[in-house]
Structure formats: C-alpha cells, structure tokens
Write a protein that holds these residues in place. Structure first.
Motif: not given
Length: 269
Positions: A56-60, A78-80, A181-182
C-alpha cells in the motif's frame, strides 16, 4: 540480584518457568497489534499484514511520483517504508514471543498496558514536524549550519528537505503520504526505545528463570538489530545535522540500554 516482592514474589514462588504469566485486567498488546487483529472480517497473519503495509505504501509512493514527477523522493520514501516494515515485523515478533515468557505481570503491564510507546511516538513525530517545517527551512542543511559557525560568513540559503523532495509547491497528497510514513516510523522507533527501557527495568527489578532469561536476551538482541536497520535512513539525512543526530543517537541509546539488559542477564546465570 534484586529480591522479588509483592506480586513478583508470588509469581516467582508459584508459577512454573515455562508457563504463560497470569493476566491482570490490562492491555496485553501494542496498539499496532490491536489494529492488525481488529480488522473486521480479516485474520491477518504477520507476513500478510506486513506485505499489505509495504504494498500500500510503496504503491502510493510510486503513483504519486508518476503523477507529480517526484522521482527524486522515491529512494527516501522506499527506505522509510522498508525500515517501517522491519519495525512491524519486530513488533509482532516481540509481542508474540514476550507473551509466552514467564515473568511478573508488572513486566507486561509496563510493556503493553501503559501504551507509553504511543506517547513517545507522538513526541518524536511532533519533533520531526517541527524540524521539517520550522527548523530546517531556517537552516538549509549542513552547508548553512557550517557557514554560521565561521566568523564573518554569510549562511547560504539552502533548500529545506521538503522543498528538496517535493519542489517549491509540494503536492498535498504527496506531503500527506510522507507524513503518514513518518508517523509509521516514529511509532516503531518509539516502541523500540520503550522495549529497551522496559528490558533494563526487568533485569534490575524483576525475576525470571534461566531459560526465560536466555529468550529475553535474544529478544533484546533483536531490538538492537532493528536499531541498526534504521541506519538505512542515514544517507537521506546526512546533510541535516539535527535529523542525523536523532537517528544515530537513537541507535546508540537502544544499543547501550538493551546491551546493559543483556549484560545484567548474563551475570545472573
């Protein structure tokens, strides 16, 4: 070795070492675990929950990079996401393993029932937001900081990290996702720190059997391992002295505190 008292003494005298601890009326899971276990109609295993988080996060991140041309922000994002995913694995592993170990209910009340990891996450997140939108625009990176230290020099007007990643007019959806993400990172980092503190308290004040101590040492080492995984963020904050100090300081702090817990455990063998 500290002497058990009160509920610790009753636990040490009456509970087999390998039996699960008696539960009092308090939470026995972190907030993240409760969320994963409370999704309506879904019984998510740890691998599925973590995979879903990453996808979900990477697709966003990739979708917003494509729409707004923010490809320079993709490596940092991506690292986060990767560090947060490792943090999720750590939380689920520590939660599952801790709940099988025989130790005073005080330990579980501190580790899970207090929800202090959320408080630490809020404080860390507020600090990051303050830095991103107040401190960083005023300092402009390491070049400006160094220039201010030199007599008679004029500090260059460096770009803030938000401008560097998202441009002069940051797209609202991209900034929103970045802040989510943060927060994800801050929550896992806060949990890691609280786990280290409670581990040291356990070794200073509570009692457990030799076999249990060995398993606790492994969990403490796992927490240190996660701290070192966070070094993957260093290349992206290397020119931001305050953020760099925060990341490295956390890694050192968790290593020292968890290492002290491991050392104390070894003296009890």
């Amino acid at each position: 070795m500290s002497e058990p008292t009160g509920e610790d003494e009753a636990f040490a005298d009456g509970t087999p070492e390998d039996a699960p601890p008696a539960r009092a009326d308090f939470g026995d899971a972190w907030v993240y675990e409760s969320i994963v276990g409370a999704v309506p109609g879904a019984a998510l295993s740890a691998p599925v929950a973590i995979a879903l988080q990453v996808v979900v996060f990477e697709a966003g991140i990739l979708a917003l990079a494509a729409v707004y041309g923010l490809w320079d922000a993709v490596p940092a994002g991506t690292a986060a996401v990767g560090v947060a995913a490792v943090g999720s694995l750590l939380m689920l592993t520590l939660g599952d393993e801790n709940r099988t170990l025989a130790v005073s209910p005080t330990y579980y009340r501190l580790l899970f029932g207090s929800s202090i990891e959320v408080v630490l996450a809020v404080l860390a997140f507020a600090g990051v937001i303050t830095h991103l939108f107040v401190v960083d625009p005023a300092t402009g990176g390491v070049a400006a900081v160094v220039a201010r230290l030199l007599p008679g020099s004029v500090a260059p007007a460096g770009e803030s990290i938000v401008t560097e990643l998202f441009g002069d007019q940051p797209p609202v959806p991209a900034v929103y996702l970045a802040l989510v993400v943060v927060w994800d990172l801050c929550y896992r980092i806060g949990t890691s720190w609280w786990t280290a503190v409670v581990s040291l308290y356990r070794e200073l004040r509570l009692e457990c059997g030799p076999g249990t101590r060995l398993r606790f040492r492994r969990l403490d080492a796992l927490n240190v391992g996660f701290a070192f995984v966070q070094l993957a963020l260093v290349p992206f904050v290397a020119d931001r002295p305050i953020l760099l100090f925060a990341v490295l300081g956390h890694v050192v702090a968790v290593t020292v505190v968890s290492g002290a817990a491991i050392a104390l455990s070894l003296t009890k063998e």
